[in-house]
Design a protein around this motif. Sequence first.
Motif, short mmCIF file in Angstrom:
data_model
loop_
_atom_site.label_atom_id
_atom_site.label_comp_id
_atom_site.label_asym_id
_atom_site.label_seq_id
_atom_site.Cartn_x
_atom_site.Cartn_y
_atom_site.Cartn_z
N CYS A 142 0.83 -1.23 -0.11
CA CYS A 142 -0.07 -0.07 0.01
C CYS A 142 0.87 1.38 0.20
CB CYS A 142 -0.95 -0.11 1.15
SG CYS A 142 0.11 0.00 2.74
N ASP A 143 0.07 2.61 -0.19
CA ASP A 143 1.04 3.75 -0.01
C ASP A 143 1.15 3.96 1.42
OD1 ASP A 143 1.28 4.07 -2.70
OD2 ASP A 143 -0.40 5.82 -3.02
N GLY A 144 0.28 3.44 2.36
CA GLY A 144 0.41 3.82 3.74
C GLY A 144 -0.65 3.17 4.49
N ALA A 145 -0.63 3.20 5.89
CA ALA A 145 -1.57 2.80 6.62
C ALA A 145 -1.65 3.27 7.97
CB ALA A 145 -1.53 1.24 6.89
N LEU A 146 -3.10 3.39 8.55
CA LEU A 146 -3.20 4.21 9.79
C LEU A 146 -4.08 3.54 10.72
CD1 LEU A 146 -6.02 5.95 9.87
CD2 LEU A 146 -4.90 7.21 8.13
N TYR A 156 -7.43 12.53 8.42
CA TYR A 156 -6.84 11.73 7.57
C TYR A 156 -7.59 10.31 7.10
CZ TYR A 156 -2.59 10.16 5.34
OH TYR A 156 -1.70 9.84 4.29
N ASN A 157 -8.10 9.65 8.32
CA ASN A 157 -8.73 8.30 8.08
C ASN A 157 -9.87 8.31 7.25
OD1 ASN A 157 -9.75 5.53 9.23
ND2 ASN A 157 -11.36 6.89 9.48
N TYR A 158 -10.94 9.53 7.45
CA TYR A 158 -11.69 9.66 6.42
C TYR A 158 -11.41 10.05 4.95
CZ TYR A 158 -16.83 10.99 5.10
OH TYR A 158 -18.05 11.22 4.77
N SER A 159 -10.53 10.73 4.69
CA SER A 159 -9.78 11.15 3.60
C SER A 159 -9.25 9.97 2.77
CB SER A 159 -8.75 12.00 3.47
OG SER A 159 -9.21 13.35 4.13
N ALA A 160 -8.76 8.78 3.37
CA ALA A 160 -8.45 7.54 3.25
C ALA A 160 -9.56 6.49 3.13
CB ALA A 160 -7.26 7.13 3.99
N SER A 178 -4.44 3.44 -0.66
CA SER A 178 -4.29 2.87 -1.94
C SER A 178 -3.88 1.57 -1.88
CB SER A 178 -3.13 3.69 -2.68
OG SER A 178 -3.94 5.16 -2.93
N ALA A 179 -4.62 0.43 -1.21
CA ALA A 179 -4.13 -0.91 -1.04
C ALA A 179 -3.98 -1.73 -2.34
CB ALA A 179 -5.14 -1.42 -0.04
N PHE A 180 -2.87 -2.25 -2.76
CA PHE A 180 -2.70 -2.97 -3.89
C PHE A 180 -2.82 -4.53 -3.60
CE2 PHE A 180 0.32 -5.36 -6.84
CZ PHE A 180 -0.37 -5.09 -7.93
#
Length: 254
Positions: A142-146, A156-160, A178-180
């Motif tokens: 992924c691009d990231g995780a939170l 940020y969570n809602y934006s993701a 952006s999970a791949f």
Amino acid sequence: MQTRIRFTASKAPAAQEAFARLVNRYGQSDQRRASVIVALGGDGFMLQTLHAQSGRDLPVYGMNCGTIGFLMNAYSDDGLPERLAQAEEALLNPLSMRAENVRGKISQALAVNEVSLLRQGPQAARLKVSVDGRERLAELVCDGALLATPAGSTAYNYSAHGPILPIGAEVLALTAMSAFRPRRWRGALLPKGAQVRFDVLDPDKRPVMVDADSRNSVRDVISVLIHSDPAISYRLLFDPGHGLEERLIREQFV
């Protein structure tokens, strides 16, 4: 008993102007004798103020002199002592983060909203996700995780595309950006008492950084351990009928 107000303000011109007006009208309490903090600015300044109050147990009443102001009340010069007397209190437990980088250095920080791991270079991150010592995802690309608290679920969570959580919910939101792989993985809801661990699987080729409330960045991490800290509570004050519960509900019907 008279409310002893300590005003603080961000560096924004609107906040500085409001600070001067309010101090002139209501006075400025000594920091050691204050019974309440009034923070003037936006959500970023509110987070900064809450972190600065760790261990002092003072309630914080924010007035919006910034942009979004989700954690703030509407600004007004008038009737501040009465508003403070009628305000409703919300208690927030922060997330505690412990991160280790490739050189073995340990960094610790608290987050009111979220702890986020982000790819540090052009290639996607490869993460292993464990909850309470049990592996749940052997590989998350992924691009990231939170990991977000209810208070931070609209940030940020809602934006993701993570879920909005009721403020009283005893859960945390684990959300990927952006999970791949797994393809389009939408994340998970975890008990508030869960301990979440991220391990970076390929730190040399795919470096990762971690942020706590976008203010405590640690680069080149190899592991991050996160849990909610019940021993620490931040006290926020809101005008009646405009508390976090109402704001979280209203946000979902915009």
